[in-house]
Write a protein that holds these residues in place. Structure first.
Motif, mmCIF file in Angstrom:
data_model
loop_
_atom_site.group_PDB
_atom_site.id
_atom_site.type_symbol
_atom_site.label_atom_id
_atom_site.label_comp_id
_atom_site.label_asym_id
_atom_site.label_seq_id
_atom_site.Cartn_x
_atom_site.Cartn_y
_atom_site.Cartn_z
ATOM 1 N N PHE A 183 0.822 -1.208 0.000
ATOM 2 C CA PHE A 183 0.000 0.000 0.000
ATOM 3 C C PHE A 183 0.858 1.261 0.000
ATOM 4 O O PHE A 183 0.343 2.357 -0.030
ATOM 5 C CB PHE A 183 -0.910 0.022 1.236
ATOM 6 C CG PHE A 183 -2.097 -0.875 1.090
ATOM 7 C CD1 PHE A 183 -3.318 -0.365 0.696
ATOM 8 C CD2 PHE A 183 -1.983 -2.233 1.305
ATOM 9 C CE1 PHE A 183 -4.408 -1.202 0.545
ATOM 10 C CE2 PHE A 183 -3.062 -3.063 1.152
ATOM 11 C CZ PHE A 183 -4.280 -2.551 0.771
ATOM 12 N N ARG A 188 0.715 5.268 -1.384
ATOM 13 C CA ARG A 188 -0.597 5.887 -1.252
ATOM 14 C C ARG A 188 -0.690 6.454 0.156
ATOM 15 O O ARG A 188 -0.131 5.896 1.095
ATOM 16 C CB ARG A 188 -1.703 4.864 -1.490
ATOM 17 C CG ARG A 188 -1.946 4.684 -2.965
ATOM 18 C CD ARG A 188 -2.986 3.633 -3.211
ATOM 19 N NE ARG A 188 -2.417 2.310 -3.033
ATOM 20 C CZ ARG A 188 -3.106 1.286 -2.556
ATOM 21 N NH1 ARG A 188 -4.344 1.460 -2.152
ATOM 22 N NH2 ARG A 188 -2.555 0.109 -2.457
ATOM 23 N N GLU A 234 -5.947 8.080 1.846
ATOM 24 C CA GLU A 234 -6.509 7.435 0.669
ATOM 25 C C GLU A 234 -6.980 6.021 1.018
ATOM 26 O O GLU A 234 -8.071 5.609 0.637
ATOM 27 C CB GLU A 234 -5.402 7.357 -0.390
ATOM 28 C CG GLU A 234 -5.874 7.271 -1.810
ATOM 29 C CD GLU A 234 -4.697 7.090 -2.749
ATOM 30 O OE1 GLU A 234 -4.933 6.641 -3.862
ATOM 31 O OE2 GLU A 234 -3.551 7.380 -2.348
ATOM 32 N N ALA A 279 -10.767 4.580 1.300
ATOM 33 C CA ALA A 279 -11.165 3.432 0.488
ATOM 34 C C ALA A 279 -11.741 2.312 1.346
ATOM 35 O O ALA A 279 -12.612 1.576 0.918
ATOM 36 C CB ALA A 279 -9.960 2.914 -0.295
ATOM 37 N N THR A 280 -11.237 2.191 2.559
ATOM 38 C CA THR A 280 -11.704 1.095 3.395
ATOM 39 C C THR A 280 -12.854 1.526 4.296
ATOM 40 O O THR A 280 -13.208 0.845 5.242
ATOM 41 C CB THR A 280 -10.565 0.538 4.280
ATOM 42 O OG1 THR A 280 -10.063 1.622 5.053
ATOM 43 C CG2 THR A 280 -9.454 -0.043 3.468
ATOM 44 N N LYS A 306 -14.557 -2.353 9.568
ATOM 45 C CA LYS A 306 -14.812 -3.634 8.905
ATOM 46 C C LYS A 306 -16.250 -3.686 8.419
ATOM 47 O O LYS A 306 -17.106 -2.945 8.872
ATOM 48 C CB LYS A 306 -14.539 -4.786 9.881
ATOM 49 C CG LYS A 306 -13.097 -5.196 9.865
ATOM 50 C CD LYS A 306 -12.920 -6.532 10.525
ATOM 51 C CE LYS A 306 -12.841 -6.395 12.034
ATOM 52 N NZ LYS A 306 -12.814 -7.707 12.673
ATOM 53 N N ALA A 307 -16.488 -4.618 7.505
ATOM 54 C CA ALA A 307 -17.834 -4.774 6.962
ATOM 55 C C ALA A 307 -18.784 -5.261 8.038
ATOM 56 O O ALA A 307 -18.410 -6.034 8.886
ATOM 57 C CB ALA A 307 -17.800 -5.787 5.828
#
Lengths: 630, 175
Positions: free
Chosen positions: A612, A615, A619, A623-624, A629-630
């Motif tokens: 990574f 970046r 950024e 992006a995450t 977490k999901a």
């Protein structure tokens, strides 16, 4: 005072010394061993300067084993005990072998893999291959003056799991640490790509003595990506010899042949094939043991006619591989020709016509695979510096699946999946109270189980009794970077769990291999105990070097306390490795592994962070989704 | 990086259906360059095991995101909508009618060994699917209508299957 580090171009300046690693092309007809020495990739020759080692093994009644040119030249004298083209039998049952009736061996049908009865006892193809590998290992260790850290061994890209596992077992039997099983066309692409700084889509057409591979690769700076692989693991130069052999029998109206005469005529057939590479006709003469004389002339026209269907058989897999890669023949920038059989003019013509371009024949088709393997072995052994390396993304050639109801195959990992790959599939019980489930693992593209290769059968037991359809059995396939499969199954609805992991073994169990290892050591009048101790010491040294290299690179990831514990585990292991107690060495190794487990996880984490790099944190966070977490 | 991070996070990409394919390729390779088992061939067992797990995960994530249908299914899954194709086959009658017409066309062309017609069907279906994927992108990324998006994904699963059947028929003719 710091010592000056003298590094060869393209080699690392890390604190370890150059590790001796080789690439081995274990071929149907000939085998080779190559290495990177002083920054140059070279094939290692025997004392007479010959780079090839004929893959021919002779077993004598006194237990003597001879490999190479000697047995090759005397093969018709003792055909039963002179094993040629053993690669064709690797991981194969008797029924899988083509022209089995014309082969001079005394086959013993055994579950999983055929065996050969010789005066020196019944031999598995794995043992015969191990004898070839031992000869190559001795050649390499003699030339390099030290013990090998490991080897990259090449296999046809179209080899299935059984054939790959058999090859790995043979290496183990020969005392070789396998750094990687590498697909032959991929090895050739590495050699060609690095030499020519090639970029774009390339096809590798590899017709060896007994196997045919076609691989489509995308080469870009620092990445070799296999897009699709195809082939036929029972098609090669040997089949062209066999066509000539059949033609001779028909023309000369010969009666059934003794095995010595058959071998003699097969040799004459091969010579005629090679002669036709540069001539328009070849004489075939032989005096048989019956007193009959064979005196024929084979013209190019006849040769082309009798082998036309074989040539066509290589074009089909090319079409399929291109389709799998989503490409047309004209999108291929170059076609690299590999394998001695590609010297045949009709092959070059057919390939040129299909791709509408002259194939690339500027490499030595016999050596390019071994050279590529050596280059990769040098990389895997850690002899190149980071940034001066490349990434290789290969695929599995054949789909892996499970048998479902009605003898049908459910594909779990489709062909041409990039490896390593894993996939889980869920199944359920179909009877009330069912407590066990049979799992049958197969490989191949056909819909019916009977048309695919059976890799393993095992049973998951201890499923808690439930109504039909209530159990949830998760079967996980994992294919590693050698293209080898392991399968795990687990019932996961209730608190009670049943789980099993298998590695398909094709009739050669770990015990059998251990037995063969012992036999071969006993025969060599070697002391099995000393040998095992030596192996443990080498393993220990390997682990110490790996940990020291890790500390050299990422020592800051350890706290002072952890560093102290790791250092003390290293010292303990070093002390144990100097002693003669194998168990103590194993315990000290386990100890060092345990002390470095967290360190390994942190190092991996750091590697991933590096991916990574470049970046901003912002950024990545964005992006995450804020790092959540999901 | 968390091993349980989702596929988009793994490659540092925004969680959306519209995706920068070049960035995905580049980041996949960057990640594999760090975690691939070839980098750990001479390392200790623990590191080799971790490398296998990570490289496997990178491949799985890349394969999922690379193609639009698995990407859409995965995205809906993250959003809490399981497409549940196996249990939810009740499709509207007009869609099923259209499917039957397509299948008849393919069967006829296959029986007549009409290479040209099969190619034609392939291109027509591709166009039809491209329009569907455009609609799906708007539903997922612009209006956030996940229920309709799930329905479109189910339809596209039928279409993808049909397309692969056409391709197989073309392949069979070439052999």
């Amino acid at each position: 005072m710091a010592l000056l580090q003298i590094a060869e171009p393209g080699e690392s300046t890390a604190p370890h010394q150059h590790r001796l690693a080789v690439g081995i092309d274990l071929g149907t007809t000939n085998s080779l061993v190559a290495t990177v020495r002083s920054g140059l990739t070279v094939v290692l020759s025997d004392e007479l300067g010959r780079s090839l080692l004929p893959s021919v093994v002779h077993y004598a009644a006194d237990g003597g084993v001879e490999v190479g040119y000697g047995p090759q030249s005397r093969q018709s004298a003792d055909p039963k005990n002179t094993i040629v083209s053993v690669k064709r039998f690797m991981g194969r049952g008797r029924n899988d072998i083509a022209h089995v009736e014309s082969l001079p061996y005394d086959f013993v049908d055994a579950p999983g893999m055929v065996r050969l009865r010789t005066v020196a006892g019944v031999k598995s193809p794995v043992e015969v291959s191990a004898d070839i590998l031992k000869a190559l290992r001795a050649r390499a260790e003699g030339a390099l003056g030290g013990e090998l850290v490991g080897a990259v061994i090449t296999v046809p890209a179209y080899f299935d799991d059984a054939q790959r596992q058999a090859t790995k077992d043979a290496a183990r039997l020969a005392g070789i640490n396998v750094l990687r099983l590498l697909n032959e066309p991929t090895a050739a692409a590495i050699a060609y790509g690095l030499d020519n700084a090639a970029e774009g889509v390339y096809a590798v057409y590899d017709l060896g003595g007994g196997t045919f591979d076609i691989s489509i690769l995308r080469l870009s700076k620092g990445v070799f990506e296999v897009l699709a692989a195809g082939g036929d693991s029972a098609l090669g130069g040997d089949d062209f010899d066999h066509r000539i052999f059949c033609w001779v029998i028909e023309q000369a109206k010969l009666r059934p042949l003794s095995s010595g005469d058959a071998r003699l005529l097969l040799t004459r057939a091969r010579e005629a094939k090679e002669y036709l590479t540069c001539h328009s006709e070849a004489p075939i003469t032989a005096r048989l043991s019956t007193g009959e004389m064979v005196d024929l002339t084979l013209t190019t026209a006849i040769f082309n006619e009798i082998t036309q269907t074989l040539v066509a058989k290589t074009i089909q897999p090319i079409k399929k591989a291109l389709r799998d890669a989503g490409l047309s023949p004209t999108e291929v920038k170059g076609v690299v020709m590999v394998g001695g059989a590609t010297r045949m003019p009709q092959i070059q013509r057919a390939v040129g016509e299909y791709f509408r371009q002259e194939p690339l024949t500027n490499l030595d088709p016999d050596k390019v695979v071994a050279l590529g393997a050596a280059t990769q072995a040098n990389l895997l052994a850690g002899n190149r510096a980071a940034g001066d390396d490349w990434l290789l993304l290969d695929v599995i050639p054949l789909s892996l699946g499970l048998e479902t109801m009605g003898g049908l195959v459910e594909k779990v990992i489709p062909r041409n999946s990039t490896i390593p790959a894993a996939r889980a599939q869920e199944f359920t019980t179909f009877r009330d109270g069912q407590t066990a489930m049979a799992i049958h693992v197969v490989q191949g593209e056909r819909e019916l189980v009977g048309d695919c290769r059976s890799l393993a059968r095992f049973e998951l037991r201890g499923i808690p009794p439930m109504v039909a359809g209530a159990a949830r059995i998760r079967v996980t396939f994992q294919v590693d970077a050698d293209g080898l499969l392991s399968v795990a199954a687990r019932e996961q609805t209730s608190g009670v769990e049943a789980s099993v992991t298998v590695k398909p073994s094709y009739g050669l169990s770990d015990d059998e291999i251990a037995g063969m290892l012992k036999d071969s050591l006993a025969h060599a009048k070697d002391d099995a105990f000393r040998r095992a101790l030596k192996e443990a010491q080498v393993e220990a040294q390997r682990l110490i070097e790996a940990v020291q290299a890790a500390i050299h690179g990422d020592g800051e990831l350890l706290s002072d306390e952890e560093r102290r514990r790791v250092d003390s585990a290293i010292v303990n292991l070093q002390a144990a490795a100097l002693g003669e107690n194998r168990r103590q060495i194993t315990l000290a190794m386990d100890d060092l592994e345990a002390e470095t487990k967290d360190f390994a996880a942190r190092r991996m984490d750091k590697s991933i962070r590096r991916a990574f790099a470049g970046r901003t944190v912002d950024e990545v966070e964005k992006a995450t989704g804020g790092g959540g977490k999901a | 990086m968390d091993f349980n991070a989702d596929h988009f996070a793994l490659f540092g990409l925004p969680r959306a259906f519209r995706l920068d394919a070049t960035a995905l390729d580049v980041r996949y390779r960057e990640l594999q360059a760090e975690v691939h088992p070839d980098r750990f061939a001479h390392a200790a067992d623990a590191e080799r095991r971790l490398s296998l797990q990570w490289a496997t995960k990178a491949n799985e994530a890349y394969q999922t995101l690379k193609k639009p249908l698995p990407r859409a299914r995965y995205l809906l899954h993250l959003l809490g909508h399981d497409v549940g194709a196996e249990n939810n086959t009740a499709m509207p009658a007009d869609f099923l009618m259209e499917q039957m017409e397509w299948r008849e066309g393919v069967a006829e062309a296959r029986a007549a060994r009409d290479h040209h017609e099969l190619e034609h069907l392939h291109h027509r279906l591709r166009e039809r699917m491209n329009a569907s994927y455009d609609e799906l992108a708007a539903l997922l990324d612009d209006t956030g209508d996940h229920a309709t998006a799930s329905d479109r994904v189910r339809r596209l699963m039928f279409l993808e299957k049909l397309l692969s059947e056409i391709d197989e028929a073309i392949a069979a003719l070439e052999e």
